[in-house]
Design a protein around this motif. Structure first.
Motif, PDB file in Angstrom:
ATOM      1  N   GLU A  20      -5.443   4.507  -4.030  1.00 12.40           N
ATOM      2  CA  GLU A  20      -4.023   4.865  -3.932  1.00 12.40           C
ATOM      3  C   GLU A  20      -3.082   3.857  -4.275  1.00 12.40           C
ATOM      4  O   GLU A  20      -2.241   3.954  -5.110  1.00 12.40           O
ATOM      5  N   SER A  54     -12.584   5.088   1.530  1.00 15.84           N
ATOM      6  CA  SER A  54     -12.832   5.390   2.947  1.00 15.84           C
ATOM      7  C   SER A  54     -12.616   3.976   3.841  1.00 15.84           C
ATOM      8  O   SER A  54     -13.195   3.012   3.255  1.00 15.84           O
ATOM      9  N   VAL A  81     -10.491   7.491   7.649  1.00 13.64           N
ATOM     10  CA  VAL A  81     -10.063   7.977   6.493  1.00 13.64           C
ATOM     11  C   VAL A  81     -11.072   8.160   5.465  1.00 13.64           C
ATOM     12  O   VAL A  81     -11.742   7.119   5.021  1.00 13.64           O
ATOM     13  N   THR A  84      -8.177   8.821  -0.076  1.00 16.12           N
ATOM     14  CA  THR A  84      -6.992   8.196  -0.079  1.00 16.12           C
ATOM     15  C   THR A  84      -6.174   8.970  -1.238  1.00 16.12           C
ATOM     16  O   THR A  84      -4.861   8.890  -1.172  1.00 16.12           O
ATOM     17  N   TRP A  93      -3.528  11.225   3.268  1.00 21.06           N
ATOM     18  CA  TRP A  93      -5.062  10.992   3.568  1.00 21.06           C
ATOM     19  C   TRP A  93      -5.554  11.862   3.810  1.00 21.06           C
ATOM     20  O   TRP A  93      -5.070  12.644   4.973  1.00 21.06           O
ATOM     21  N   SER A 112      -0.070   9.020   4.430  1.00 19.37           N
ATOM     22  CA  SER A 112      -0.530   7.902   3.945  1.00 19.37           C
ATOM     23  C   SER A 112       0.461   6.666   4.353  1.00 19.37           C
ATOM     24  O   SER A 112       1.588   6.919   4.764  1.00 19.37           O
TER      25      SER A 112
END
Length: 115
Positions: A20, A54, A81, A84, A93, A112
């Protein structure tokens, strides 16, 4: 005569960035960009088709989900998480709520850090 030499006004190391974070940087307007890449087909094959990054996070506030696919959590909950960039979309997320033994309880969408 125009110079064909380009000047580097700043650099950004994308190593150790989440998918991300790299996506957000690539969306920023620039006159030009120069990438330094390394050909590593074995690493690409492993990563191709996988979800975004993650990691574990601690919730800093309470959140009550508004919609069915969203995840509710309480301040100080630990969340895992696991994507993303769900379905290639930016701004949320996918995360798991964990119990006291770090077992996955429920999965849902959370905002997020860019929302």
């Amino acid at each position: 005569m125009e110079s064909t030499t380009s000047h580097l006004y700043g650099s950004l190391d994308m190593r150790n960035k989440t998918v991300e974070e790299v996506y957000v940087e690539m969306l920023k307007p620039r006159d030009g960009i120069r990438l330094k890449v390394q050909y590593r087909p074995e690493e690409f094959t492993k990563a191709k088709g996988l979800p975004g990054d993650s990691f574990y996070i601690r919730a800093l506030y309470d959140r009550l989900a508004d919609m069915e696919h969203e995840l509710s959590f309480k301040k100080d909950d630990i969340l895992y998480v696991d994507d993303t960039l769900p379905q290639g979309t930016f701004g949320s997320w996918m995360a798991w709520q964990l119990d006291e033994n770090a077992q996955k309880i429920q999965r849902g969408q959370i905002p997020s850090k860019y929302v």
